[in-house]
Design a protein around this motif. Structure first.
Motif, PDB file in Angstrom:
ATOM      1  N   VAL A 265       0.836  -1.202   0.000  1.00  0.00           N
ATOM      2  CA  VAL A 265       0.000   0.000   0.000  1.00  0.00           C
ATOM      3  C   VAL A 265       0.873   1.255   0.000  1.00  0.00           C
ATOM      4  N   ALA A 266       1.937   1.258   0.810  1.00  0.00           N
ATOM      5  CA  ALA A 266       2.830   2.411   0.846  1.00  0.00           C
ATOM      6  C   ALA A 266       3.515   2.621  -0.499  1.00  0.00           C
ATOM      7  N   ALA A 267       3.914   1.531  -1.149  1.00  0.00           N
ATOM      8  CA  ALA A 267       4.568   1.645  -2.453  1.00  0.00           C
ATOM      9  C   ALA A 267       3.603   2.180  -3.511  1.00  0.00           C
ATOM     10  N   PHE A 268       2.320   1.802  -3.410  1.00  0.00           N
ATOM     11  CA  PHE A 268       1.322   2.340  -4.328  1.00  0.00           C
ATOM     12  C   PHE A 268       1.217   3.859  -4.183  1.00  0.00           C
ATOM     13  N   ALA A 269       1.174   4.332  -2.930  1.00  0.00           N
ATOM     14  CA  ALA A 269       1.107   5.772  -2.694  1.00  0.00           C
ATOM     15  C   ALA A 269       2.362   6.470  -3.198  1.00  0.00           C
ATOM     16  N   LEU A 270       3.520   5.840  -3.011  1.00  0.00           N
ATOM     17  CA  LEU A 270       4.767   6.409  -3.515  1.00  0.00           C
ATOM     18  C   LEU A 270       4.736   6.535  -5.033  1.00  0.00           C
ATOM     19  N   VAL A 322      10.842  -7.196   3.472  1.00  0.00           N
ATOM     20  CA  VAL A 322       9.798  -6.208   3.784  1.00  0.00           C
ATOM     21  C   VAL A 322      10.398  -5.036   4.555  1.00  0.00           C
ATOM     22  N   LEU A 323      11.280  -5.343   5.481  1.00  0.00           N
ATOM     23  CA  LEU A 323      11.929  -4.288   6.254  1.00  0.00           C
ATOM     24  C   LEU A 323      12.730  -3.361   5.339  1.00  0.00           C
ATOM     25  N   ALA A 324      13.489  -3.939   4.434  1.00  0.00           N
ATOM     26  CA  ALA A 324      14.279  -3.130   3.509  1.00  0.00           C
ATOM     27  C   ALA A 324      13.390  -2.320   2.573  1.00  0.00           C
ATOM     28  N   ALA A 325      12.332  -2.954   2.043  1.00  0.00           N
ATOM     29  CA  ALA A 325      11.428  -2.249   1.136  1.00  0.00           C
ATOM     30  C   ALA A 325      10.731  -1.089   1.842  1.00  0.00           C
ATOM     31  N   SER A 326      10.342  -1.293   3.092  1.00  0.00           N
ATOM     32  CA  SER A 326       9.694  -0.215   3.847  1.00  0.00           C
ATOM     33  C   SER A 326      10.643   0.966   4.027  1.00  0.00           C
ATOM     34  N   GLY A 327      11.871   0.664   4.364  1.00  0.00           N
ATOM     35  CA  GLY A 327      12.851   1.740   4.513  1.00  0.00           C
ATOM     36  C   GLY A 327      13.083   2.501   3.220  1.00  0.00           C
ATOM     37  N   ILE A 328      13.122   1.772   2.113  1.00  0.00           N
ATOM     38  CA  ILE A 328      13.314   2.427   0.812  1.00  0.00           C
ATOM     39  C   ILE A 328      12.137   3.347   0.491  1.00  0.00           C
ATOM     40  N   VAL A 329      10.915   2.879   0.768  1.00  0.00           N
ATOM     41  CA  VAL A 329       9.727   3.706   0.513  1.00  0.00           C
ATOM     42  C   VAL A 329       9.788   4.990   1.329  1.00  0.00           C
ATOM     43  N   VAL A 330      10.141   4.876   2.604  1.00  0.00           N
ATOM     44  CA  VAL A 330      10.204   6.060   3.460  1.00  0.00           C
ATOM     45  C   VAL A 330      11.259   7.037   2.950  1.00  0.00           C
ATOM     46  N   VAL A 331      12.440   6.532   2.624  1.00  0.00           N
ATOM     47  CA  VAL A 331      13.530   7.408   2.184  1.00  0.00           C
ATOM     48  C   VAL A 331      13.183   8.092   0.859  1.00  0.00           C
ATOM     49  N   LEU A 332      12.665   7.330  -0.106  1.00  0.00           N
ATOM     50  CA  LEU A 332      12.321   7.918  -1.397  1.00  0.00           C
ATOM     51  C   LEU A 332      11.188   8.932  -1.265  1.00  0.00           C
ATOM     52  N   SER A 333      10.206   8.610  -0.457  1.00  0.00           N
ATOM     53  CA  SER A 333       9.082   9.534  -0.275  1.00  0.00           C
ATOM     54  C   SER A 333       9.561  10.841   0.340  1.00  0.00           C
ATOM     55  N   TRP A 334      10.359  10.738   1.383  1.00  0.00           N
ATOM     56  CA  TRP A 334      10.833  11.929   2.064  1.00  0.00           C
ATOM     57  C   TRP A 334      11.754  12.752   1.161  1.00  0.00           C
ATOM     58  N   ALA A 335      12.636  12.080   0.412  1.00  0.00           N
ATOM     59  CA  ALA A 335      13.540  12.806  -0.478  1.00  0.00           C
ATOM     60  C   ALA A 335      12.772  13.535  -1.573  1.00  0.00           C
ATOM     61  N   ARG A 336      11.787  12.873  -2.161  1.00  0.00           N
ATOM     62  CA  ARG A 336      10.981  13.505  -3.206  1.00  0.00           C
ATOM     63  C   ARG A 336      10.156  14.649  -2.635  1.00  0.00           C
ATOM     64  N   TRP A 337       9.626  14.484  -1.441  1.00  0.00           N
ATOM     65  CA  TRP A 337       8.878  15.552  -0.771  1.00  0.00           C
ATOM     66  C   TRP A 337       9.755  16.793  -0.608  1.00  0.00           C
ATOM     67  N   ARG A 338      10.966  16.594  -0.091  1.00  0.00           N
ATOM     68  CA  ARG A 338      11.866  17.717   0.136  1.00  0.00           C
ATOM     69  C   ARG A 338      12.245  18.388  -1.176  1.00  0.00           C
ATOM     70  N   LEU A 339      12.457  17.608  -2.204  1.00  0.00           N
ATOM     71  CA  LEU A 339      12.810  18.181  -3.502  1.00  0.00           C
ATOM     72  C   LEU A 339      11.677  19.051  -4.038  1.00  0.00           C
ATOM     73  N   LEU A 340      10.459  18.562  -3.969  1.00  0.00           N
ATOM     74  CA  LEU A 340       9.322  19.348  -4.443  1.00  0.00           C
ATOM     75  C   LEU A 340       9.133  20.608  -3.601  1.00  0.00           C
TER      76      LEU A 340
END
Length: 357
Positions: A265-270, A322-340
């Motif tokens: 679900v988090a990856a879909f939102a990303l 799953v742990l690694a994928a969750s961390g990647i989603v959080v990092v990518l989401s936050w980085a893209r948020w900051r860039l925008l």
């Protein structure tokens, strides 16, 4: 030439004024710096009018005395509730919220999307448990399972389903009431058999967290927020399908597949936020990703403590993935948020709905 007289010191603020200024600290800083003095003046004038009306028939002197007494009191509950409601609308702003910053509007969109995307998942877990309970009771090692086992969490999932249904149907105030109920319903159903949240075992604590974040997110659907799009009705059957699909994979020896529901679900939102450069979807992805990350950490600890038997290695690998994928989603989401945010690119605020994806 005689020196000019020194200015008189400003009169000391009354206890009521000091209380109001402390209360207004819950408002966003920029808004407070602009409007604090005006708001305090209006609030004090309101109290003066209320004091005058209370003793209107007793003369001007009695009215002044009543106001002097009011200045020694604490702010009335109606004013406290009004300021807290304003703070909620400004911190989790909607496109139509006057005086809100672009960041607050993006945060508000993110939290509203978290409610709409996060509630169907615990609702789907509740459906799964209700449907599969008879099947589980017949499996080896589950002979002691009864219908009462886990009923408190099933009840919480049913409340999540009710909250989401009311929210999408447009009954936002009733949905908020149902969300508050959902925070405590496991303890209401289980009574003294369920320890308080801080004493829950890790597995049950994660279940409560899966309920907690989306239920709290319902608060962002205040009166300024646009109504959810009817297209959100598709998310519940999609959540049920996801939960049962992952459970089906577990039956064909993909052990631990059900661990991945939250991160999917988090990856879909990303993906939606990345494609449309929308900070609301990216913020929802970060929040849901952090929830999946917490669940992944607890799951990894549970699996790591299991004795080395056949299938445990697959479970451990799935939990680590799953742990690694969750961390990647959080990092990518936050980085893209900051860039925008740095590019000052506005989010899409026409409507918060799946059609944005």
């Amino acid at each position: 030439m005689s020196p000019s007289p020194s200015p008189l010191p400003a009169p000391a603020a009354s206890p009521l004024e000091r209380s109001y200024r402390r209360l207004l600290r819950v408002l966003p800083r920029g808004y407070r710096e602009r409007w604090e003095d005006d708001m305090v003046a209006v609030l004090l004038d309101t109290e003066q009018e209320a004091a005058a009306q209370a003793v209107a028939s007793e003369g001007a002197q009695r009215q002044d005395e009543e106001f002097e007494l009011a200045l020694l009191q604490r702010p009335p509950l109606r004013e406290v509730a009004g300021v807290l409601g304003l703070a909620l609308r400004l911190h989790l702003a909607a496109p139509s919220t006057p005086g809100a910053s672009a960041r607050s509007r993006a945060v508000g969109d993110a939290v509203r999307l978290t409610a709409l995307l996060g509630l169907p998942l615990p609702a789907a877990y509740g459906v799964q448990q209700l449907v599969l309970m008879p099947w589980w009771a017949e499996q080896p090692g589950w002979s002691q399972l009864t219908v009462a086992d886990g009923v408190e969490w099933v009840a919480g999932c049913v409340v999540a389903l009710l909250t989401w249904t009311l929210l999408v149907a447009g009954h936002r105030r009733v949905a908020a009431g149902a969300a508050v109920t959902g925070l405590v319903v496991p303890w209401v159903v289980a009574g003294a058999q369920l320890p308080p949240p801080w004493a829950l075992p890790p597995g049950e604590l994660v279940v409560w967290l899966v309920l907690l974040l989306p239920l709290l997110s319902v608060a962002a659907w205040h009166r300024d927020a646009p109504a959810p799009s009817p297209r959100w009705w598709w998310t519940l059957p999609a959540g049920v399908a996801l939960v049962f699909a992952l459970w089906g994979l577990e039956q064909v020896r993909v052990s631990g597949a059900s661990f991945a529901a939250d991160v999917v679900v988090a990856a879909f939102a990303l993906g939606a936020g990345w494609r449309h450069a929308d900070r609301g979807w990216l913020g929802a992805a970060a929040l849901l990703g952090m929830l999946a990350l917490v669940r992944g950490v607890v799951t990894w600890g549970f699996v790591a403590a299991m004795p080395a038997e056949q299938g445990v290695a697959v479970l451990a690998a799935m939990a680590a993935g799953v742990l690694a994928a969750s961390g990647i989603v959080v990092v990518l989401s936050w980085a893209r948020w900051r860039l925008l945010a740095r590019l000052n690119r506005p989010s899409q605020h026409a409507e918060v709905g799946p059609e944005a994806s």
